[in-house]
Scaffold this active site. Structure first.
Site, mmCIF file in Angstrom:
data_model
loop_
_atom_site.group_PDB
_atom_site.id
_atom_site.type_symbol
_atom_site.label_atom_id
_atom_site.label_comp_id
_atom_site.label_asym_id
_atom_site.label_seq_id
_atom_site.Cartn_x
_atom_site.Cartn_y
_atom_site.Cartn_z
ATOM 1 N N GLU A 1 1.903 -0.504 -4.889
ATOM 2 C CA GLU A 1 0.950 0.522 -5.316
ATOM 3 C C GLU A 1 1.744 1.816 -5.437
ATOM 4 O O GLU A 1 1.983 2.516 -4.449
ATOM 5 C CB GLU A 1 -0.179 0.703 -4.292
ATOM 6 N N ASP B 1 0.835 -1.197 0.000
ATOM 7 C CA ASP B 1 0.000 0.000 0.000
ATOM 8 C C ASP B 1 0.879 1.260 0.000
ATOM 9 O O ASP B 1 1.858 1.326 0.748
ATOM 10 C CB ASP B 1 -0.867 -0.032 1.273
HETATM 11 C C1 GLC Z 1 -4.129 3.031 -0.809
HETATM 12 C C2 GLC Z 1 -5.355 2.170 -0.733
HETATM 13 C C3 GLC Z 1 -6.506 3.030 -0.340
HETATM 14 C C4 GLC Z 1 -6.224 3.621 1.018
HETATM 15 C C5 GLC Z 1 -4.903 4.359 1.031
HETATM 16 C C6 GLC Z 1 -4.428 4.648 2.417
HETATM 17 O O1 GLC Z 1 -4.208 3.990 -1.790
HETATM 18 O O2 GLC Z 1 -5.547 1.492 -1.937
HETATM 19 O O3 GLC Z 1 -7.716 2.342 -0.344
HETATM 20 O O4 GLC Z 1 -7.239 4.510 1.371
HETATM 21 O O5 GLC Z 1 -3.885 3.607 0.431
HETATM 22 O O6 GLC Z 1 -4.011 3.473 3.051
#
Ligand code: GLC
Length: 503
Positions: free
Chosen positions: A244, A190
């Site tokens: 991500e 994440d």
């Molecule tokens: C990422 C996740 C999202 C979350 C954010 C904070 O972007 O995919 O859903 O709100 O991180 O953890």
């Protein structure tokens, strides 16, 4: 060369809260996901990614973790997790779990201690805030009763860790070990371009993902992923990590997937591209020129579902373009990430009543931003009942489902050759066959400006982003098409897979 399993894998994102509810509390859980694994096997994916199911007060749907080594009772227990992994593995499905290293929950024992004044160096405390904004809107700082401020790039319930503290680094290596020892095949990381912030926390003019941002993509983060990679490589079975990573350029993205760092990163440029052959071609060329192992993604739990994105740009085209984009993505070199419900052609639910909305984006922006609940509405499994089969009878799910979900349910679409679900099943089955025989490399074939035509060995993929029909490229046979490919013509908003003539 041995090809790692993840290079061409199709990974299915299970947003656990909204996939299937076995316990009957209206919220999806691990036991529910376990019961529905056969759907994923029949769909034909290779792996699942489970969004956070850890102990959490749910300030951000579980992306606020209070205990990284346990399951929240809302989602089940560690025993449910183990059973899910065992069943998935028995079906030949790999399992990725989400790791949230940028921030914890404000109910994490470390943050509770910090509130008492102990171990504040594990987080980012200052006696005055800078001008950074929360990604969810509003300031990124919250003031404590003692006058100190703490940084949260997301919700106030998500305090950012101080990654310059070696204790944080050691803790996350240990958390990774905990889940690797339980048998997970890898991690989705994440906010992987977060973690480190520039020394001194300077004010910003612009908080986007540019190269020299003090907020995102600091060079120190790569040392962390090198350590994680070393750890993953000590385990048997090709364990992997996908980041991500939001960046402004493919070059910045490529930094995360250097050979000794992460195996993959999400290619968000693909989902951000408008419906345009020129835009698609640029993303494809940039991606293949910069990263060793490509990935493709059209939807996830943070963005507007792609049927609706395409529909908004050109009413009447959404579903057709969504299927054509899928066929294109499944023909491209690399791995593809699917989001639950896209195989049903689910649209974004745009008319959720304000009182039903739960996303902190909606709450923090005081309703100015719709937030992400519209792509998180629980999945319809059957045509009727109180929750279209999501929860046991008589239970209302945590977000209301629209009436249109009945006809889109898994049961309604199964067996109907014209359905989106059967189209996904055919596409994934065909890809599974082809992937063994086609080279990784892509070759562009001649086409007009509004059409993409490329080949990988015997497979030719053509997609028509223009406004009129185009002639199909030379072919032996049509393998798969999003719609009619009659008289040798490909209509606008459609794509096709062809068998190349033997020369
Ligand atoms: C990422 C996740 C999202 C979350 C954010 C904070 O972007 O995919 O859903 O709100 O991180 O953890």
């Amino acid at each position: 060369m041995d090809i790692p399993w993840w290079r061409d894998a199709v990974v299915y994102e299970i947003y656990v809260r909204s996939f299937a509810d076995a316990s009957g509390d209206g919220v999806g859980d691990l036991a529910g996901a376990r019961e529905r694994l056969t759907h994923l096997k029949e769909l034909g994916v290779d792996a699942v990614w489970l969004t956070p199911f850890y102990t959490s007060p749910m300030a951000d749907g579980g992306y606020d973790v209070a205990d990284y080594r346990d399951v929240d009772p809302l989602f089940g227990s560690l025993a449910d997790f183990d059973a899910l992994v065992a069943d998935a593995h028995a079906l030949g499905l790999r399992v990725l779990v989400d790791i949230v290293p940028n921030h914890s929950s404000d109910e994490h024992p470390w943050f509770r201690a910090a509130l008492r004044g102990e171990g504040r160096d594990r987080y980012i405390f200052r006696d005055r805030p800078n001008n950074w904004q929360s990604t969810f809107s509003g300031p990124a700082w919250t003031k404590l009763p003692d006058g100190m401020w703490y940084l949260h790039l997301f919700a106030p319930g998500q305090p950012d860790f101080n990654w310059r503290n070696p204790e944080v680094r050691a803790e996350f290596l240990d958390i990774l070990r905990f889940w690797l020892d339980r048998g997970v095949d890898g991690f989705r990381i994440d906010v992987a371009m977060g973690l480190f912030k520039a020394e001194g926390l300077p004010d910003v003019k612009d908080q986007s993902f540019m190269s020299d941002s003090p907020v995102w993509g600091r060079p120190e983060v790569h040392g962390v992923y090198r350590e994680w990679r070393e750890l993953l490589d000590t385990y048997p079975g090709e364990r992997m990590a996908v980041g991500e990573v939001w960046t402004d350029s493919p070059e910045d993205l490529a930094l995360y997937v250097r050979p000794d760092e992460l195996h993959q990163s999400f290619n968000f440029a693909w989902l951000q591209a408008p419906w345009s052959a020129t835009a698609f071609r640029k993303v494809i060329d940039d991606t293949l020129a910069t990263v060793p192992f490509a990935t493709w993604v059209l939807s996830n739990h943070d963005v507007v579902r792609h049927v609706t994105r395409y529909e908004a740009a050109d009413p009447g085209t959404g579903l057709s373009r969504a299927k054509a984009a899928l066929l294109t993505m499944l023909a491209l070199p690399g791995s593809a990430y699917l989001y639950q419900g896209e195989e049903l052609g689910l649209p974004q639910v745009e008319d959720l009543p304000p009182e039903a909305r739960q996303d902190p984006v909606f709450v923090q922006s005081k309703g100015e931003l719709p937030g992400r609940d519209g792509c998180r509405v629980p999945i319809p499994w059957s045509p009727g009942g109180d929750s279209y089969g999501f929860s046991p009878g008589g239970v209302r799910p945590w977000l209301p489902q629209p009436g249109s979900f009945g006809a889109l349910s898994v049961a309604s679409q199964t067996g109907d050759p014209a359905s989106t679900l059967e189209f996904y099943r055919r596409a994934l089955a065909c890809r599974r066959e082809l992937i063994r025989t086609i080279p990784y490399e892509l070759e562009w074939l001649p086409s007009d400006a509004d059409t993409l035509v490329f080949a990988r060995g015997p497979l030719v993929c053509a997609v028509n982003c223009g406004t009129g029909p185009v002639r199909l490229p030379p072919h032996e046979s049509v393998l798969l098409a999003t719609g009619p490919a009659e008289d040798g013509l490909l209509p606008p908003d459609h794509a096709v897979w062809l068998q190349r003539p033997v020369t």
